[in-house]
Write an enzyme that holds these catalytic residues in place. Structure first.
Site, PDB file in Angstrom:
ATOM      1  N   ARG A 178       0.837  -1.209   0.000  1.00  0.00           N
ATOM      2  CA  ARG A 178       0.000   0.000   0.000  1.00  0.00           C
ATOM      3  C   ARG A 178       0.873   1.261   0.000  1.00  0.00           C
ATOM      4  O   ARG A 178       0.469   2.328  -0.459  1.00  0.00           O
ATOM      5  CB  ARG A 178      -0.967   0.016   1.193  1.00  0.00           C
ATOM      6  N   TYR A 205     -17.119  13.845 -16.095  1.00  0.00           N
ATOM      7  CA  TYR A 205     -17.533  12.487 -15.765  1.00  0.00           C
ATOM      8  C   TYR A 205     -18.568  12.558 -14.634  1.00  0.00           C
ATOM      9  O   TYR A 205     -18.316  13.216 -13.610  1.00  0.00           O
ATOM     10  CB  TYR A 205     -16.288  11.715 -15.333  1.00  0.00           C
ATOM     11  N   ASP A 210      -8.517  16.632 -15.881  1.00  0.00           N
ATOM     12  CA  ASP A 210      -8.807  15.217 -16.130  1.00  0.00           C
ATOM     13  C   ASP A 210      -8.490  14.983 -17.606  1.00  0.00           C
ATOM     14  O   ASP A 210      -9.215  15.430 -18.493  1.00  0.00           O
ATOM     15  CB  ASP A 210     -10.268  14.895 -15.797  1.00  0.00           C
ATOM     16  N   LYS A 214      -9.137   3.510 -19.156  1.00  0.00           N
ATOM     17  CA  LYS A 214      -9.490   3.922 -20.505  1.00  0.00           C
ATOM     18  C   LYS A 214      -8.286   3.792 -21.450  1.00  0.00           C
ATOM     19  O   LYS A 214      -7.718   2.725 -21.547  1.00  0.00           O
ATOM     20  CB  LYS A 214     -10.067   5.342 -20.455  1.00  0.00           C
TER      21      LYS A 214
HETATM   22  C1  LIG Z   1     -13.991   6.729 -16.497  1.00  0.00           C
HETATM   23  C2  LIG Z   1     -13.632   8.103 -16.159  1.00  0.00           C
HETATM   24  C3  LIG Z   1     -13.320   8.471 -14.842  1.00  0.00           C
HETATM   25  C4  LIG Z   1     -13.401   7.495 -13.692  1.00  0.00           C
HETATM   26  O1  LIG Z   1     -12.515   6.453 -13.835  1.00  0.00           O
HETATM   27  P1  LIG Z   1     -12.733   4.994 -13.162  1.00  0.00           P
HETATM   28  O2  LIG Z   1     -11.483   4.293 -13.500  1.00  0.00           O
HETATM   29  O3  LIG Z   1     -13.957   4.408 -13.804  1.00  0.00           O
HETATM   30  O4  LIG Z   1     -12.937   5.228 -11.711  1.00  0.00           O
HETATM   31  C5  LIG Z   1     -12.943   9.760 -14.606  1.00  0.00           C
HETATM   32  N1  LIG Z   1     -12.872  10.671 -15.605  1.00  0.00           N
HETATM   33  C6  LIG Z   1     -13.188  10.358 -16.874  1.00  0.00           C
HETATM   34  C7  LIG Z   1     -13.089  11.407 -17.920  1.00  0.00           C
HETATM   35  C8  LIG Z   1     -13.578   9.076 -17.198  1.00  0.00           C
HETATM   36  O5  LIG Z   1     -13.897   8.782 -18.455  1.00  0.00           O
END
Ligand SMILES: *Cc1c(COP(=O)(O)O)cnc(C)c1O
Length: 388
Positions: A51, A104, A176, A201
């Site tokens: 961790r 998101y 983001d 992603k």
């Molecule tokens: C999917 C996504 C998230 C969250 O990510 P997780 O891995 O599903 O927790 C945050 N920001 C964007 C733009 C996303 O597409």
């Protein structure tokens, strides 16, 4: 980028292995009691407990920090764990956040439903116009959080202009960067302080991992972020880190193919008589096309659109595709399609959602790396089934 994607984070390993081994261990043995004590005091460099630190996780983190041009990266259990950890480090009770309204869905929910409980206030604005950020700044604004291109509308915000506004007011800017990956956009070049990703992603790219990352520009902030992530506990595990690091090796070439396919599909959709509108950063018709040209090295693989027949026509499309899969998430090698109002953004208040231009008929697609003609043929046959 092609070279960095292949080589960053790779060191020297036992037996001459060219790939970092998976250290699938929760804990690390000390040589003696004194060494254990020295490690805990920070007097000696080494591993204690996964961790806190793990070599497989660190290899993946180094590759992302290099791709972003940042100082350090922190691997998290999910994109949401990354965003939550960032908020936990930067915000106190009484802090104010300015956030893009098209983000998101769970990011909105995290701020409105959970951080509000701890006395954090958030204002959501249309960040495609930087002056809206300026107007929303308060004396207690600690953080501006933007997503560009924004999920799911694909609107774009000017990172450099917003960084100036944030810094002038003594606040930080986080981006983001999930929709672009560091290959297509490097927020630090335009003044951002933090970049976050859902590793789930494009970075992993194979739809088989959930993970997230926080990337820091300033090395001095690393100890506080690491300590907070360790105490909140939302860390990624070694095996998922290995998979993400493996995915990153083909990131540059994958992004190129996503971009090539997506522009072809966006052009096809824009010229189709049954499509009401298409939003794709690479179309000249995109309202922030110029912003994209300024800060992006490519337009990505995400497209938003609405059919003339609205929700009903959209359902016919979603239910009749054969190659495209009806699923949320994005950024994998396979093409996906989904309906944000009833799926990814269903947790948002309906009025807030519509205010952010996430219309009830909006369909979001994630263009994969298949053959573009096959993808277009599949869209064609499903669109032909729509009877107005
Ligand atoms: C999917 C996504 C998230 C969250 O990510 P997780 O891995 O599903 O927790 C945050 N920001 C964007 C733009 C996303 O597409």
């Amino acid at each position: 980028m092609d070279t960095v994607a292949v080589h960053a984070g790779i060191g020297e390993y036992e037996f001459g292995a060219v790939i970092p081994p998976i250290f699938q261990t929760s804990t690390f043995k000390f040589n003696c009691a004194d060494q254990g004590a020295r490690l805990f005091k920070g007097e000696e460099d080494g591993y204690i407990y996964t961790r806190m630190r793990n070599p497989t996780i660190e290899a993946m983190e180094k590759s992302i920090a290099a791709l972003e041009g940042g100082a350090f990266a922190l691997g998290c259990a999910s994109g949401m764990a990354a965003i939550h950890t960032l908020f936990a480090v930067l915000l106190d009770s009484g802090s104010h956040v300015v956030c893009s309204e098209s983000v998101y869905g769970p990011t909105t929910t995290l701020l409105n439903s959970y951080l509000a409980k701890f006395g954090v206030e958030a204002t959501f604005v249309d960040t495609t116009k930087a002056e809206n950020v300026l107007n929303a700044m308060k004396i207690n604004t600690k953080l501006v959080f933007i997503e560009t291109p924004g999920n799911p509308t694909l609107v774009m915000s000017d990172i450099a202009a917003i960084a100036d506004i944030a810094h002038h007011a003594g606040a930080k800017l986080a981006v983001d960067n999930t929709f672009m990956s560091p290959v297509l956009q490097q927020p630090f070049k335009y003044g951002a302080d933090y970049s976050v990703h859902s590793l789930t992603k494009f970075l992993n790219g194979h739809a088989d991992v959930v993970g997230g990352v926080i990337v820091l520009k300033d090395a001095a902030e690393y100890p506080l972020f690491r300590k907070t992530l360790n105490h909140f506990g939302g860390v990624i595990d070694p095996f998922n880190s290995f998979l993400v690091h493996r995915g990153i090796k083909t990131l540059a070439i994958r992004m190129q193919k996503h971009c090539e396919n997506a522009i072809e599909i966006a052009n096809f959709l824009e010229s189709h008589p049954l499509i009401e509108w298409v939003n794709f950063p690479g179309l000249k018709s995109h309202p922030q096309y110029e912003i994209g040209l300024k800060q992006m090295n490519g337009f990505g693989g995400m497209i938003a659109m609405e059919l003339k027949g609205g929700v009903e026509a959209g359902k016919t499309l979603l239910d009749n595709l054969k190659l495209w899969q009806l699923a949320v998430s994005l950024g994998g090698v396979e093409s996906l399609i989904q309906h944000p109002a009833s799926m990814t953004h269903a947790s948002m208040n309906a009025d807030v959602r519509r205010q952010a231009n996430i219309t009830d008929g909006l369909v979001r697609v994630s263009v994969g790396i298949e053959n573009a003609k096959d993808l277009i043929d599949d869209l064609k046959q499903a669109l032909e089934l729509i009877t107005n």
